[in-house]
Scaffold this active site. Sequence first.
Site, short mmCIF file in Angstrom:
data_model
loop_
_atom_site.label_atom_id
_atom_site.label_comp_id
_atom_site.label_asym_id
_atom_site.label_seq_id
_atom_site.Cartn_x
_atom_site.Cartn_y
_atom_site.Cartn_z
N LEU A 152 0.85 -1.20 0.00
CA LEU A 152 0.00 0.00 0.00
C LEU A 152 0.89 1.25 0.00
O LEU A 152 0.95 2.00 0.97
CB LEU A 152 -0.94 0.01 1.21
CG LEU A 152 -2.05 1.07 1.14
CD1 LEU A 152 -3.18 0.59 0.23
CD2 LEU A 152 -2.60 1.38 2.54
N GLY A 153 1.60 1.44 -1.12
CA GLY A 153 2.42 2.65 -1.29
C GLY A 153 1.65 3.64 -2.14
O GLY A 153 0.42 3.73 -2.07
N ILE A 155 1.07 3.71 -5.45
CA ILE A 155 0.13 3.10 -6.39
C ILE A 155 -0.95 2.31 -5.63
O ILE A 155 -2.14 2.39 -5.96
CB ILE A 155 0.88 2.19 -7.39
CG1 ILE A 155 1.86 3.04 -8.22
CG2 ILE A 155 -0.10 1.46 -8.31
CD1 ILE A 155 2.84 2.23 -9.07
N GLY A 231 2.78 -5.53 -9.71
CA GLY A 231 4.00 -5.12 -9.00
C GLY A 231 5.24 -5.56 -9.77
O GLY A 231 5.70 -4.87 -10.68
N ARG A 232 5.78 -6.73 -9.42
CA ARG A 232 6.90 -7.30 -10.14
C ARG A 232 6.72 -8.81 -10.24
O ARG A 232 6.26 -9.45 -9.29
CB ARG A 232 8.23 -7.02 -9.42
CG ARG A 232 8.85 -5.68 -9.75
CD ARG A 232 9.39 -5.60 -11.19
NE ARG A 232 9.92 -4.31 -11.52
CZ ARG A 232 9.25 -3.27 -12.04
NH1 ARG A 232 7.96 -3.39 -12.31
NH2 ARG A 232 9.84 -2.14 -12.31
N GLU A 261 10.50 -11.67 -18.05
CA GLU A 261 9.93 -10.96 -19.21
C GLU A 261 10.96 -10.86 -20.32
O GLU A 261 12.15 -10.67 -20.04
CB GLU A 261 9.49 -9.56 -18.75
CG GLU A 261 8.35 -9.63 -17.77
CD GLU A 261 7.96 -8.26 -17.19
OE1 GLU A 261 8.49 -7.24 -17.67
OE2 GLU A 261 7.15 -8.23 -16.27
N HIS A 279 3.13 -6.05 -19.63
CA HIS A 279 3.74 -5.00 -18.79
C HIS A 279 3.40 -3.60 -19.33
O HIS A 279 4.28 -2.83 -19.71
CB HIS A 279 5.27 -5.20 -18.72
CG HIS A 279 5.90 -4.54 -17.53
ND1 HIS A 279 6.97 -5.07 -16.85
CD2 HIS A 279 5.63 -3.36 -16.91
CE1 HIS A 279 7.34 -4.27 -15.87
NE2 HIS A 279 6.54 -3.22 -15.88
P1 NAP Z 1 6.01 2.69 -3.15
O1 NAP Z 1 5.24 3.93 -2.93
O2 NAP Z 1 7.43 2.61 -2.68
O3 NAP Z 1 5.18 1.48 -2.49
C1 NAP Z 1 5.72 0.23 -2.25
C2 NAP Z 1 4.92 -0.39 -1.11
O4 NAP Z 1 5.35 -1.74 -0.93
C3 NAP Z 1 5.12 0.32 0.21
O5 NAP Z 1 3.86 0.50 0.80
C4 NAP Z 1 5.96 -0.62 1.05
O6 NAP Z 1 5.62 -0.51 2.43
C5 NAP Z 1 5.57 -1.98 0.46
N1 NAP Z 1 6.67 -2.94 0.59
C6 NAP Z 1 7.96 -2.77 0.17
N2 NAP Z 1 8.69 -3.84 0.48
C7 NAP Z 1 7.86 -4.68 1.12
C8 NAP Z 1 8.04 -5.96 1.72
N3 NAP Z 1 9.24 -6.58 1.72
N4 NAP Z 1 6.97 -6.56 2.30
C9 NAP Z 1 5.77 -5.94 2.31
N5 NAP Z 1 5.54 -4.74 1.76
C10 NAP Z 1 6.57 -4.13 1.19
O7 NAP Z 1 6.07 2.32 -4.68
P2 NAP Z 1 4.96 2.59 -5.81
O8 NAP Z 1 5.25 3.85 -6.51
O9 NAP Z 1 3.61 2.35 -5.22
O10 NAP Z 1 5.34 1.36 -6.81
C11 NAP Z 1 5.24 0.04 -6.36
C12 NAP Z 1 5.80 -0.94 -7.36
O11 NAP Z 1 4.90 -1.09 -8.45
C13 NAP Z 1 7.12 -0.56 -8.03
O12 NAP Z 1 8.23 -0.87 -7.21
C14 NAP Z 1 7.10 -1.42 -9.29
O13 NAP Z 1 7.70 -2.69 -9.06
C15 NAP Z 1 5.61 -1.63 -9.55
N6 NAP Z 1 5.19 -0.92 -10.78
C16 NAP Z 1 4.77 -1.66 -11.85
C17 NAP Z 1 4.34 -1.01 -12.99
C18 NAP Z 1 3.86 -1.78 -14.17
O14 NAP Z 1 4.00 -1.31 -15.28
N7 NAP Z 1 3.28 -2.97 -13.97
C19 NAP Z 1 4.36 0.37 -13.07
C20 NAP Z 1 4.79 1.09 -11.97
C21 NAP Z 1 5.19 0.43 -10.81
P3 NAP Z 1 6.69 -0.83 3.59
O15 NAP Z 1 7.95 -0.09 3.24
O16 NAP Z 1 6.04 -0.38 4.86
O17 NAP Z 1 6.89 -2.31 3.57
C1 8YV Z 2 7.90 0.88 -16.58
C2 8YV Z 2 7.40 -0.10 -14.34
O1 8YV Z 2 7.17 1.16 -17.69
O2 8YV Z 2 7.75 2.03 -13.37
C3 8YV Z 2 7.88 0.80 -13.26
O3 8YV Z 2 8.38 0.26 -12.26
O4 8YV Z 2 7.39 -1.27 -14.21
C4 8YV Z 2 6.88 0.48 -15.59
O5 8YV Z 2 6.19 1.68 -15.35
C5 8YV Z 2 8.91 -0.04 -16.98
O6 8YV Z 2 9.82 -0.26 -15.98
C6 8YV Z 2 9.64 0.54 -18.18
O7 8YV Z 2 10.14 -0.41 -18.94
#
Ligand code: NAP
Ligand code: 8YV
Length: 320
Positions: A152-153, A155, A231-232, A261, A279
């Site tokens: 719960l960050g 996003i 997420g990942r 991927e 993705h």
């Molecule tokens: P963020 O604000 O840093 O949120 C990450 C959340 O995960 C935090 O609430 C953190 O809370 C929690 N977390 C981290 N490590 C953890 C662990 N070991 N166990 C449990 N909870 C944990 O990041 P965001 O901007 O929301 O982005 C989150 C992730 O989404 C990115 O890192 C990326 O991998 C993914 N993403 C994917 C796409 C896509 O295209 N599919 C696009 C953008 C982002 P705590 O620190 O309290 O644990």
């Molecule tokens: C990106 C993502 O598009 O921001 C991230 O963490 O996974 C995606 O938004 C990707 O990393 C770019 O290739």
Amino acid sequence: MSKPEIIVTDPLMPSVLDGLSEVFSTNLLWQASDPAKFLDNLAPAVRAIASGHATPIDKTLMDRLPRLEIISNFGVGYDNIDATYAASRKIVVTNTPDVLTEEVADTAIGLMIMTARELSAAERWLRAGNWQQSYPLTRGSLQNRTLGIYGLGRIGQAIARRASAMNMKINYHNRNPVSGSALNYCSSLEELAKESDILMCVAPGGPATHHTVNTRILQALGRDGIFINVGRGSVVDETALVSALQNNTIMAAGLDVFEKEPHVPDALLTMDHVVLLPHVASASVDTRNAMGQLQIDNLSQWFSGGSPITPVHETPWPPK
Ligand code: NAP
Ligand code: 8YV
């Protein structure tokens, strides 16, 4: 004055490469016929890396570049970069948070609806000319269901806002409760899976989350449960997920990210109760442009003597 030398490790968008070239002398690692020689030649001059998510920026690579000051990543997730080692070398790492939050949350909700209500399967049914027979009613629904958010960050909270408007009950699991959040905190991922109908992963990659969604968690989610991952891919044991879907340990899955991927396991490609996206959660023109601009701005600001705009938490600026 000559432009600072930077290495671009991955094929970024042409507009980002053009923007970088206006300010920097760009050297494209992925086009190098002999990467070792390429790095040796540039090592005395290179002060920055612009990265995408494909190339690992690890100790070995950083140690080849003694003058490296900053790594600017395209993406908010930076599990491709050893930021802890960068911190020990006083190298700043930046990412692209916030500018993609709402777009990714929109996609996550879309993927959840597609999966629960079988929208891609229903569309395939129509295109195959089957509409004379009614499409089967879906077991999945979002009505009176509980969403469990793993991560719960930024996003995760944007997803929670949307899901609240859809009247869903919301639980979450992080390492630490979010202060001031009225949502129900689960202190373990297993508790979150047990307490939720839909488990939505928005957690970052890296060693701390690697394969944390495993057989035990999928069993806790249960046969009426739906798993969504934006997420990942590395957070999930993909072999365990395939088995859980084959054995009806869970009902369905919606996946935007995968372990290796662009490889997608053959077994997933033939299943009708999974929705698979390549993705694309942040992949609109506006959002990707905003990410690219932030990547460029982090570097430009650093080289004009200012502070990086969005340093990651391992490399805070100013340093603590
Ligand atoms: P963020 O604000 O840093 O949120 C990450 C959340 O995960 C935090 O609430 C953190 O809370 C929690 N977390 C981290 N490590 C953890 C662990 N070991 N166990 C449990 N909870 C944990 O990041 P965001 O901007 O929301 O982005 C989150 C992730 O989404 C990115 O890192 C990326 O991998 C993914 N993403 C994917 C796409 C896509 O295209 N599919 C696009 C953008 C982002 P705590 O620190 O309290 O644990
Ligand atoms: C990106 C993502 O598009 O921001 C991230 O963490 O996974 C995606 O938004 C990707 O990393 C770019 O290739």
